[in-house]
Design an enzyme around this catalytic site. Structure first.
Site, PDB file in Angstrom:
ATOM      1  CE  LYS A  52      24.942 -37.091  20.669  1.00  0.00           C
ATOM      2  NZ  LYS A  52      23.850 -36.135  20.778  1.00  0.00           N
TER       3      LYS A  52
ATOM      4  N   GLY B 233      22.113 -27.260  26.613  1.00  0.00           N
ATOM      5  CA  GLY B 233      22.438 -28.200  27.687  1.00  0.00           C
ATOM      6  C   GLY B 233      23.532 -27.722  28.632  1.00  0.00           C
ATOM      7  NE  ARG B 234      28.002 -25.425  24.627  1.00  0.00           N
ATOM      8  CZ  ARG B 234      27.325 -25.863  23.583  1.00  0.00           C
ATOM      9  NH1 ARG B 234      26.683 -27.010  23.646  1.00  0.00           N
ATOM     10  NH2 ARG B 234      27.284 -25.153  22.460  1.00  0.00           N
TER      11      ARG B 234
ATOM     12  CD  GLU C  86      28.627 -30.123  23.824  1.00  0.00           C
ATOM     13  OE1 GLU C  86      28.913 -31.324  23.866  1.00  0.00           O
ATOM     14  OE2 GLU C  86      27.652 -29.661  24.418  1.00  0.00           O
TER      15      GLU C  86
ATOM     16  CD  GLU D  12      26.102 -41.573  25.682  1.00  0.00           C
ATOM     17  OE1 GLU D  12      24.999 -41.201  25.201  1.00  0.00           O
ATOM     18  OE2 GLU D  12      27.191 -41.248  25.187  1.00  0.00           O
TER      19      GLU D  12
ATOM     20  CE  LYS E 290      17.359 -28.292  24.631  1.00  0.00           C
ATOM     21  NZ  LYS E 290      18.395 -27.327  24.254  1.00  0.00           N
TER      22      LYS E 290
ATOM     23  CG  HIS F 193      53.346 -31.842  44.660  1.00  0.00           C
ATOM     24  ND1 HIS F 193      54.596 -31.755  45.234  1.00  0.00           N
ATOM     25  CD2 HIS F 193      52.557 -30.949  45.307  1.00  0.00           C
ATOM     26  CE1 HIS F 193      54.545 -30.868  46.219  1.00  0.00           C
ATOM     27  NE2 HIS F 193      53.328 -30.364  46.270  1.00  0.00           N
TER      28      HIS F 193
HETATM   29  O1  F6P Z   1      26.549 -34.684  23.371  1.00  0.00           O
HETATM   30  C1  F6P Z   1      25.936 -33.503  23.099  1.00  0.00           C
HETATM   31  C2  F6P Z   1      24.820 -33.107  24.006  1.00  0.00           C
HETATM   32  O2  F6P Z   1      23.778 -32.683  23.211  1.00  0.00           O
HETATM   33  C3  F6P Z   1      25.216 -32.007  24.985  1.00  0.00           C
HETATM   34  O3  F6P Z   1      25.250 -30.764  24.418  1.00  0.00           O
HETATM   35  C4  F6P Z   1      24.167 -32.181  26.034  1.00  0.00           C
HETATM   36  O4  F6P Z   1      24.522 -31.479  27.177  1.00  0.00           O
HETATM   37  C5  F6P Z   1      24.177 -33.676  26.174  1.00  0.00           C
HETATM   38  O5  F6P Z   1      24.373 -34.151  24.852  1.00  0.00           O
HETATM   39  C6  F6P Z   1      22.964 -34.308  26.796  1.00  0.00           C
HETATM   40  O6  F6P Z   1      21.809 -34.163  26.030  1.00  0.00           O
HETATM   41  P1  F6P Z   1      20.392 -34.493  26.625  1.00  0.00           P
HETATM   42  O7  F6P Z   1      20.139 -33.588  27.783  1.00  0.00           O
HETATM   43  O8  F6P Z   1      19.421 -34.257  25.512  1.00  0.00           O
HETATM   44  O9  F6P Z   1      20.375 -35.932  27.075  1.00  0.00           O
END
Ligand code: F6P
Length: 551
Positions: free
Chosen positions: A516, A271-272, A357, A216, A210, A388
């Site tokens: 972060k 995002g979620r 979250e 990452e 987003k 198990h």
């Molecule tokens: O780590 C938090 C977060 O903002 C999540 O809520 C989100 O889903 C994820 O990082 C990824 O964010 P982006 O889509 O901006 O890379």
């Protein structure tokens, strides 16, 4: 906007407290079942081919009555309307929360922040449709004219877990000759292991972020582009093999992605909860647009149920209220989702982000520290594997761990008697957790097996099952796109219900920021040989140990 009510100040909260102490804490579900042959009929809801049985909970009619009163007093109805109206309920980020609009197929128009968004939603959905169809029909080819066979989703959190869970759950619907892969972890192993299998000419990377700034994702996307260029050499080819899903168009263009191949996200989709919009592109590329649309339609049908059904037969409302009952009145410290379907092996992981979250908050919507429990850990593994390993603790441990059992009536792989064995375990577990095994039964069994009196006395305590452990059971006709959309959204609305009752903001995630931020200070420290002195002695010690042994 709906009022911000401290749930502990409601009349229902006090009544529930007394009801738990005076009546339910000494109530046994098996007695409730023996005394009422219609208990299952009273405490289950069926919506189309989806059955939600909540009769194996430590509840009676009065419990449900009081929980529904709590929902009324906390203005849950108004809150649901506010979300479906696109109000700015995400106050700390000054945003509307309107993921429900992403799966609305009606002719209704929606205004968010003064903008009519229905046409924007439809246009992104159409773009997903045409792009996926072009890839599947061989109209979109790689730079050397090869058909695209590999889809690599690069994203993390909501930009990974949703499409990953849905693709795994719907594996029987994968397009022939398409394989999908997910890279989320900044650990290079994730990327290297995926790329090992791939041919660059046949690979399409979907960079899903987003913000298009997430460390990452950008690190992985840059390394993927380097890998691609090491094979194909011409930077102009990047545009044929990389598309983006983002609300940050300029950053995506800067990366080398053609503006026409950017699938738009909006700030009113968290995002979620984003898999229903552009983030669903990888799903559509994997299972085909028609199936993706069915997934959205299942989600829409769950929205319709949540928005319109009376609370007493409203599945997400009941799920949310039962969870409040155990967390706030029985001190439950974790909840489990056990899917008796191997294809749903990522469902609990997906829901972990959704619940934890959203509702892992300790400040209420008035900015006050809460005096009651809010979100608790959610976890789970597919059945029967868990039986198990960790089910031991459900049966004989000291904590209350409410479990949801989820299973399809029909298997996609009906070989031999696997499915009936799977379901016999599904039915047996919730029954065993509820009924338990008394000392009398244990003793009788040991007598039958020929143990003597002193052996029986020694062994019996270990073989007793207290029972009375709460569970919900969900039966779904088959895990197809429509039913998966419905199941997912029922759980997502449960998160909403909890958040409103707890009076917390479920749609921000400030808690992920500090770690972060600190990692950006630490990163440069790892690239020099000087002794690090800026943090706690523990962190300094760890960093210096790393430097001494690697640099
Ligand atoms: O780590 C938090 C977060 O903002 C999540 O809520 C989100 O889903 C994820 O990082 C990824 O964010 P982006 O889509 O901006 O890379």
């Amino acid at each position: 906007m709906f009022p911000k009510i401290n749930p502990t100040s409601t009349k229902a909260w006090s009544l529930l407290k007394n009801h738990q102490t005076d009546e339910m804490s000494s109530t046994y579900m098996k007695d409730l079942f023996s005394n009422d042959i219609s208990r299952f009929n009273k405490f289950h809801v069926q919506q189309e081919s989806f059955l939600f049985d909540f009769s194996k909970n430590i509840i009676n009619e009065r419990t449900i009555e009081l929980l529904l009163e709590l929902a009324e007093e906390c203005k849950l109805k108004d809150a649901i309307s506010a979300m479906f109206d696109g109000s700015k309920i995400n106050e700390t980020e000054n945003r509307a929360v309107f993921h429900v609009g992403l799966r609305d197929f009606s002719d209704n128009k929606f205004i968010i922040d003064g903008t009519e968004v229905k046409s924007e939603i439809n246009s992104v959905r159409n773009k997903i449709k045409h792009f996926s169809n072009d890839v599947h029909d061989g109209k979109w080819l790689g730079c050397t004219g090869e058909r695209i066979k590999n889809i690599v989703n690069i994203g993390i959190g909501g930009s990974d877990l949703g499409p990953n869970m849905v693709c795994e759950a719907l594996k029987p619907y994968w397009k022939k000759e398409i394989n999908s892969f997910f890279i989320s972890n900044v650990d290079g192993t994730n990327l290297v292991e995926v790329l090992k299998e791939l041919n660059a000419e046949e690979t399409l990377f979907v960079v899903a972020s987003k913000t298009f700034t997430t460390q990452e994702t950008m690190t992985n996307a840059n390394s993927a582009r380097e890998w691609f260029l090491s094979k194909m050499e011409n930077p102009d080819f990047v545009a044929k093999h990389f598309v983006a899903i983002s609300s940050n168009v300029s950053k995506a263009i800067e990366f080398g992605i053609n503006e026409n191949n950017i699938f738009e996200m909006w700030d009113w989709v968290c995002g979620r909860f984003s898999v229903y919009g552009a983030i669903g592109l990888t799903v559509s590329l994997t299972i085909g647009y028609e199936n993706f649309e069915q997934f959205l339609k299942g989600a829409e049908s769950a929205d319709f149920h949540f928005k319109n059904n009376k609370f007493e037969s409203n599945i997400p409302v009941i799920m949310g209220l039962l969870s409040i009952w155990y967390i706030n009145f029985w001190n439950a410290k974790s909840e489990v989702i056990l899917c008796y379907d191997q294809y749903l092996h990522k469902f609990a992981t997906y829901m972990q982000q959704g619940f934890m979250e959203s509702n892992g908050k300790s400040v209420d919507r008035n900015g006050q520290q809460v005096s009651y429990s809010t979100g608790i850990p959610i976890w789970g593994e597919p059945g029967t594997n868990g039986q198990h390993s960790f089910h031991q603790m459900f049966h004989q441990g000291t904590s209350m761990i409410p479990c949801d059992f989820v299973a399809p009536l029909k298997s996609h792989n009906p070989i031999g008697d696997h499915h009936t064995k799977l379901l016999s375990n599904f039915f047996a577990q919730s029954e065993a957790l509820m009924v338990g095994k008394t000392k009398e039964v244990v003793v009788e069994e040991l007598v039958q097996k020929g143990f003597n009196q002193s052996e029986i006395e020694k062994l019996a305590p270990f073989k007793i099952f207290e029972g009375n452990k709460p569970t919900n059971s969900i039966l779904i006709d088959i895990i197809d796109p429509f039913n998966l959309g419905k199941l997912t959204v029922f759980y997502e609305h449960k998160i909403f219900v909890q958040g409103i009752i707890w009076n917390i903001f479920s749609f921000d995630q400030w808690g992920v920021e500090l770690g972060k931020e600190l990692s950006t200070y630490i990163l440069p420290e790892l690239n020099n040989v000087d002794e690090t002195k800026n943090f706690s002695s523990s962190t300094n010690g760890l960093i210096n140990y790393f430097k001494q042994n690697t640099i």
